[in-house]
Design an enzyme around this catalytic site. Structure first.
Site, PDB file in Angstrom:
ATOM      1  N   TYR A 118       0.897  -1.064  -0.123  1.00  0.00           N
ATOM      2  CA  TYR A 118      -0.039  -0.052  -0.071  1.00  0.00           C
ATOM      3  C   TYR A 118       0.790   1.246   0.114  1.00  0.00           C
ATOM      4  O   TYR A 118       1.881   1.210   0.795  1.00  0.00           O
ATOM      5  CB  TYR A 118      -0.846  -0.141   1.414  1.00  0.00           C
ATOM      6  N   ASP A 128       9.244   2.802  -0.342  1.00  0.00           N
ATOM      7  CA  ASP A 128       8.340   3.367   0.360  1.00  0.00           C
ATOM      8  C   ASP A 128       8.572   3.169   1.951  1.00  0.00           C
ATOM      9  O   ASP A 128       8.044   2.019   2.546  1.00  0.00           O
ATOM     10  CB  ASP A 128       6.885   3.048  -0.018  1.00  0.00           C
ATOM     11  N   LYS A 137       4.399   9.167   8.977  1.00  0.00           N
ATOM     12  CA  LYS A 137       4.115   8.379  10.089  1.00  0.00           C
ATOM     13  C   LYS A 137       5.117   8.966  11.363  1.00  0.00           C
ATOM     14  O   LYS A 137       4.890  10.006  11.630  1.00  0.00           O
ATOM     15  CB  LYS A 137       4.218   6.924   9.950  1.00  0.00           C
TER      16      LYS A 137
HETATM   17  C1  PLP Z   1       0.537   4.833   5.678  1.00  0.00           C
HETATM   18  C2  PLP Z   1       1.337   4.471   4.622  1.00  0.00           C
HETATM   19  C3  PLP Z   1       1.131   5.527   3.350  1.00  0.00           C
HETATM   20  C4  PLP Z   1       0.028   6.567   3.514  1.00  0.00           C
HETATM   21  O1  PLP Z   1       0.221   7.665   4.005  1.00  0.00           O
HETATM   22  P1  PLP Z   1      -0.983   8.755   4.724  1.00  0.00           P
HETATM   23  O2  PLP Z   1      -0.195   9.515   5.721  1.00  0.00           O
HETATM   24  O3  PLP Z   1      -1.894   7.797   5.193  1.00  0.00           O
HETATM   25  O4  PLP Z   1      -1.356   9.232   3.522  1.00  0.00           O
HETATM   26  C5  PLP Z   1       1.857   5.343   2.334  1.00  0.00           C
HETATM   27  N1  PLP Z   1       2.688   4.214   2.306  1.00  0.00           N
HETATM   28  C6  PLP Z   1       2.988   3.475   3.364  1.00  0.00           C
HETATM   29  C7  PLP Z   1       4.009   2.242   3.105  1.00  0.00           C
HETATM   30  C8  PLP Z   1       2.066   3.510   4.393  1.00  0.00           C
HETATM   31  O5  PLP Z   1       2.231   2.802   5.396  1.00  0.00           O
END
Ligand code: PLP
Length: 430
Positions: free
Chosen positions: A144, A239, A267
């Site tokens: 994701y 990511d 995060k």
């Molecule tokens: C949480 C997450 C996102 C999205 O971040 P948001 O701040 O919710 O937009 C993208 N990539 C990864 C791997 C994530 O865990």
């Protein structure tokens, strides 16, 4: 357990928000009951509006590695906020977080701050396209990357290589620009690169796939992905929105020694406030506006209050022994659960890395999303309901991982382990 106020507030929220929420997984669609409205939380303990108490392993979906309302982060935020909340101009706070991140991560030469993980990924993908002059992206099924149009894409049916959109509103013409491959499938990746590398700008991967269960990959797989990128002149985007500062100061790139061209963060680097970032090699980052032709901007980017929370958060991460201690805490919980599962012979296992854990309803290793049995989610639903009734709060879906914070003491972790073990018994025997 009394949930009168939460239930009433959720009914009210439905009048204002689609599904009563502002982010879909919060709606408890994958588990029993209605979402709890949270009143306050300190350390590892969270209280809902009915004053029920929970040991929290959701930790706001990952940012709160130092626990809720960490006093040091709170103090720093309050100090910064005395001077104003946003100026739309550079501040020393942005410099400080930028400098710290670049110093801590050998793969980060230049960085740009944004306000969410989604925004970070969206910008990194645009940069990869702008830098290479190519348009296609390879992503992996089960990873994701936020709700970025180009990445809300699933594998096409049959022999089709190109993706099809996984959300209404994403044009098929755009989805076709994304190729979806299974995790842990090097052959498919190589075949795709051999056939299409002239059109492929980048491969994007969660090096620690933690949004669809915890689909840990072999280090060798990641090293080969890097090698294939080099061989085929394609950029590698790691990511690290979850894994950054979670599996170590240098994230998964450092953990696995895999060099990315671009990295995305979110995060933990916001310490509980909205911060995202993308960065990487200086030469590539030089293509971002105003230095280069790839446009990217943000009204609240590098907001000083959010920068302060983020800086304090990663400074706490940089303390000697921080990650060792997180690992030891997490293994204490995990070993308690594993011991119980083993002794009872349940069809379950606990997957873990750093301070992340996932309750998998399977004994076999799961390294790709197809290996997760959707039927097992019924078991998670039962377990989730039991845990909520007994004071343990997990993310409301069996595909979500749990997070241990530095505020989870041994006493709290042992109490949680006992409740989870009882919950597992309940799940398998009722
Ligand atoms: C949480 C997450 C996102 C999205 O971040 P948001 O701040 O919710 O937009 C993208 N990539 C990864 C791997 C994530 O865990």
């Amino acid at each position: 357990m009394n949930r009168t106020r939460s239930t009433a507030l959720f009914e009210e929220a439905k009048q204002y928000f689609p599904g009563g929420v502002n982010s879909p997984v919060r709606a408890f669609k994958s588990v029993h009951g209605a979402p709890l409205f949270i009143k306050n939380a300190h350390g590892a303990i969270m209280y809902d509006e009915d004053d029920n108490e929970f040991i929290d392993f959701c930790c706001s979906w990952g940012p709160l590695i130092h626990g809720h309302n960490n006093p040091i982060i709170k103090e720093a935020v309050i100090k910064t906020i005395q001077n104003g909340m946003s100026f739309g101009a550079p501040t020393v706070h942005g410099n400080m977080l930028g400098a710290a991140m670049i110093e801590q991560n050998r793969y980060l030469e230049k960085v740009r701050f944004v306000s969410s993980g989604t925004e970070a990924v969206m910008s990194a993908v645009r940069l990869a396209r702008g830098y290479t002059g190519k348009s296609k992206i390879i992503k992996f099924d089960g990873c994701y990357h936020g709700h970025v149009d180009s990445l809300m894409v699933k594998a096409g049916s049959g022999l089709a290589t190109f993706g099809t959109s996984s959300s209404a509103g994403v044009p098929e013409s755009l989805a076709k620009e994304t190729i979806v491959i299974n995790l842990n499938d090097l052959q498919a990746l190589e075949d795709t690169l051999v056939a299409h590398s002239a059109d492929i700008a980048a491969i994007i991967i969660e090096p620690v796939p933690a949004n669809n269960g915890l689909l840990l990959q072999d280090q060798n797989f990641l090293i080969w992905v890097r090698k294939l990128c080099d061989d085929h002149d394609v950029l590698l985007i790691l990511d690290e929105v979850i894994s950054g500062y979670r599996v170590g100061l240098e994230g998964a790139a450092g953990y696995y020694s895999v060099e990315p061209d671009l990295l995305t963060f979110g995060k933990i680097i916001g310490g509980g406030l909205p911060v995202g970032a993308f960065g990487g090699k200086a030469d590539i980052m030089g293509h971002i506006s105003p230095d280069g032709p790839v446009y990217q901007a943000g009204t609240l980017s590098a907001n000083p209050v959010a920068m302060t929370a983020g800086l304090t958060s990663i400074e706490l991460c940089a303390k000697d022994g921080f990650y060792e201690s997180q690992k030891i805490k997490t293994m204490r919980l995990v070993n308690n659960l594993r011991g119980h599962i083993e002794s009872k012979g349940y069809e379950m296992s606990i997957v873990t890395i750093g301070s992340i854990f996932w309750l998998a309803f399977s004994k076999s290793r799961i390294a790709s999303s197809q290996e997760i049995d959707p039927a097992s989610m019924e078991l998670f639903k039962k377990l989730h309901a039991y845990l909520l009734d007994h004071g343990v709060y997990l993310g409301p879906s069996g595909y979500e991982v749990g997070f241990v914070s530095s505020a989870h003491t041994n006493i709290i972790l042992d109490k949680a382990a006992q409740i989870i073990c009882d919950g597992i018994d309940h799940t398998f025997t009722n």
